[in-house]
Motif scaffolding. Structure first.
Motif, PDB file in Angstrom:
ATOM      1  N   ASN A  94      30.401   4.135  63.876  1.00 44.61           N
ATOM      2  CA  ASN A  94      31.449   3.196  64.275  1.00 44.61           C
ATOM      3  C   ASN A  94      30.974   1.748  64.280  1.00 44.61           C
ATOM      4  O   ASN A  94      31.789   0.833  64.241  1.00 44.61           O
ATOM      5  N   ARG A  95      29.667   1.544  64.359  1.00 40.37           N
ATOM      6  CA  ARG A  95      29.127   0.197  64.203  1.00 40.37           C
ATOM      7  C   ARG A  95      28.294   0.173  62.933  1.00 40.37           C
ATOM      8  O   ARG A  95      27.385   0.990  62.770  1.00 40.37           O
ATOM      9  N   PRO A  96      28.595  -0.735  62.008  1.00 40.90           N
ATOM     10  CA  PRO A  96      27.850  -0.771  60.749  1.00 40.90           C
ATOM     11  C   PRO A  96      26.401  -1.191  60.961  1.00 40.90           C
ATOM     12  O   PRO A  96      26.079  -1.931  61.887  1.00 40.90           O
ATOM     13  N   GLY A  97      25.551  -0.708  60.089  1.00 39.99           N
ATOM     14  CA  GLY A  97      24.128  -1.029  60.142  1.00 39.99           C
ATOM     15  C   GLY A  97      23.342   0.120  59.559  1.00 39.99           C
ATOM     16  O   GLY A  97      23.031   1.085  60.259  1.00 39.99           O
ATOM     17  N   ASP A  98      23.029   0.038  58.271  1.00 39.78           N
ATOM     18  CA  ASP A  98      22.404   1.164  57.573  1.00 39.78           C
ATOM     19  C   ASP A  98      21.105   1.612  58.234  1.00 39.78           C
ATOM     20  O   ASP A  98      20.867   2.811  58.419  1.00 39.78           O
ATOM     21  N   ALA A  99      20.248   0.643  58.580  1.00 38.75           N
ATOM     22  CA  ALA A  99      18.948   0.995  59.154  1.00 38.75           C
ATOM     23  C   ALA A  99      19.114   1.693  60.497  1.00 38.75           C
ATOM     24  O   ALA A  99      18.457   2.709  60.772  1.00 38.75           O
ATOM     25  N   MET A 100      20.007   1.168  61.341  1.00 34.43           N
ATOM     26  CA  MET A 100      20.203   1.758  62.663  1.00 34.43           C
ATOM     27  C   MET A 100      20.897   3.115  62.572  1.00 34.43           C
ATOM     28  O   MET A 100      20.601   4.026  63.347  1.00 34.43           O
ATOM     29  N   GLN A 101      21.816   3.260  61.641  1.00 34.36           N
ATOM     30  CA  GLN A 101      22.470   4.557  61.474  1.00 34.36           C
ATOM     31  C   GLN A 101      21.464   5.607  61.016  1.00 34.36           C
ATOM     32  O   GLN A 101      21.466   6.737  61.504  1.00 34.36           O
ATOM     33  N   ALA A 102      20.594   5.227  60.089  1.00 40.30           N
ATOM     34  CA  ALA A 102      19.576   6.166  59.613  1.00 40.30           C
ATOM     35  C   ALA A 102      18.607   6.536  60.732  1.00 40.30           C
ATOM     36  O   ALA A 102      18.167   7.689  60.840  1.00 40.30           O
ATOM     37  N   LEU A 103      18.290   5.570  61.583  1.00 43.15           N
ATOM     38  CA  LEU A 103      17.327   5.797  62.662  1.00 43.15           C
ATOM     39  C   LEU A 103      17.891   6.710  63.748  1.00 43.15           C
ATOM     40  O   LEU A 103      17.168   7.513  64.336  1.00 43.15           O
ATOM     41  N   THR A 104      19.185   6.591  64.026  1.00 47.50           N
ATOM     42  CA  THR A 104      19.778   7.317  65.157  1.00 47.50           C
ATOM     43  C   THR A 104      20.450   8.631  64.772  1.00 47.50           C
ATOM     44  O   THR A 104      20.774   9.420  65.654  1.00 47.50           O
ATOM     45  N   THR A 105      20.647   8.866  63.499  1.00 45.88           N
ATOM     46  CA  THR A 105      21.479  10.001  63.089  1.00 45.88           C
ATOM     47  C   THR A 105      20.991  11.346  63.609  1.00 45.88           C
ATOM     48  O   THR A 105      21.795  12.223  63.925  1.00 45.88           O
ATOM     49  N   ASP A 106      19.674  11.529  63.717  1.00 49.70           N
ATOM     50  CA  ASP A 106      19.139  12.817  64.167  1.00 49.70           C
ATOM     51  C   ASP A 106      18.707  12.806  65.629  1.00 49.70           C
ATOM     52  O   ASP A 106      18.131  13.792  66.111  1.00 49.70           O
ATOM     53  N   LEU A 107      18.970  11.717  66.331  1.00 48.43           N
ATOM     54  CA  LEU A 107      18.572  11.644  67.736  1.00 48.43           C
ATOM     55  C   LEU A 107      19.603  12.350  68.614  1.00 48.43           C
ATOM     56  O   LEU A 107      20.805  12.265  68.380  1.00 48.43           O
ATOM     57  N   THR A 108      19.123  13.049  69.630  1.00 49.77           N
ATOM     58  CA  THR A 108      20.008  13.734  70.569  1.00 49.77           C
ATOM     59  C   THR A 108      20.526  12.743  71.607  1.00 49.77           C
ATOM     60  O   THR A 108      20.057  11.599  71.698  1.00 49.77           O
ATOM     61  N   ASP A 109      21.474  13.204  72.422  1.00 46.95           N
ATOM     62  CA  ASP A 109      21.968  12.367  73.514  1.00 46.95           C
ATOM     63  C   ASP A 109      20.825  11.956  74.439  1.00 46.95           C
ATOM     64  O   ASP A 109      20.746  10.812  74.884  1.00 46.95           O
ATOM     65  N   ASN A 110      19.944  12.900  74.743  1.00 45.05           N
ATOM     66  CA  ASN A 110      18.809  12.580  75.613  1.00 45.05           C
ATOM     67  C   ASN A 110      17.884  11.551  74.975  1.00 45.05           C
ATOM     68  O   ASN A 110      17.339  10.683  75.657  1.00 45.05           O
ATOM     69  N   ASP A 111      17.699  11.653  73.658  1.00 44.46           N
ATOM     70  CA  ASP A 111      16.881  10.657  72.955  1.00 44.46           C
ATOM     71  C   ASP A 111      17.492   9.265  73.111  1.00 44.46           C
ATOM     72  O   ASP A 111      16.782   8.283  73.356  1.00 44.46           O
ATOM     73  N   LEU A 112      18.810   9.184  72.948  1.00 43.85           N
ATOM     74  CA  LEU A 112      19.485   7.887  73.061  1.00 43.85           C
ATOM     75  C   LEU A 112      19.376   7.338  74.475  1.00 43.85           C
ATOM     76  O   LEU A 112      19.197   6.131  74.670  1.00 43.85           O
TER      77      LEU A 112
END
Length: 214
Positions: A94-112
């Motif tokens: 929902n927020r653009p940003g290729d690098a950040m999307q790639a970095l967070t895509t596999d992170l769990t809720d607890n990781d975030l």
């Protein structure tokens, strides 16, 4: 079903269908972040392990409080809840940003949540060693658009609002230009409206003023 989960579901259902797309998307992001906060404590071991896998990449771009990378924001001074909102938005796309999307895509809720807590503990950017003299025109422009009504009298932000004081000038400029072009909608439609009312020269003026506040 736990009480916390019922609260999160109830909160998310209050999103009206008559809102603008940007407002509805922002509300869904807040609902998702609220659900993450409400659904019990962080599982410390797994969250630490998941976040540590990407922490070096966070530091490489954002630094440890103060960014030294062009157009990349400093993270110091950001509230944990606001940080979580943005991380959820990046992960969902929902927020653009290729690098950040790639970095967070596999992170769990607890990781975030672990990442948001780490961000909240970073030291805020400091006043420049040699700040420029006060700019009355820029101060009047900030007052005209009521920047301090949301971002605080000292521009240090709040729970759902990012700090602006001493943020990187080039990042502030980029953010305002993105709002102006509707490449970024933000959590409030007001940011798009404000940015679209500004000329590029005024955006430059505001960015410089906020980045160098004493």
């Amino acid at each position: 079903m736990s009480r916390s989960w019922r609260m999160a579901r109830c909160w998310s259902r209050t999103i009206g269908t008559g809102r603008s797309t940007g407002s509805a998307m922002a509300s869904r992001r807040r609902a998702a972040a609220l659900a993450i906060f409400l659904l019990g404590p962080v599982q410390v071991a797994s969250a630490q392990e998941g976040f540590e896998a990407v922490q070096e990449q966070c530091v490489a771009c954002h630094g440890t409080g103060v960014s030294l990378t062009d157009e990349v924001p400093s993270l110091g001074g950001i509230d944990a809840y606001y940080a979580l909102l943005q991380l959820v938005a990046f992960r969902s796309g929902n927020r653009p940003g290729d690098a950040m999307q790639a970095l967070t895509t596999d992170l769990t809720d607890n990781d975030l949540r672990a990442a948001a807590a780490w961000i909240a503990g970073l030291p805020p950017p400091q006043v420049p060693d040699t700040p420029p003299p006060p700019d009355a025109e820029a101060a009047a422009l900030a007052q005209e658009h009521r920047c301090n009504s949301c971002h605080g009298a000292d521009y240090r932000g709040g729970k759902q609002i990012p700090p602006l004081k001493n943020q990187r000038e080039d990042y502030l400029r980029k953010a305002l230009l993105d709002f102006k072009a509707e490449r970024r909608l933000g959590s409030r439609a007001a940011m798009v409206e404000i940015a679209q009312a500004l000329s590029e020269a005024e955006i430059d003026l505001l960015a410089r003023y906020l980045a160098t506040l004493p």
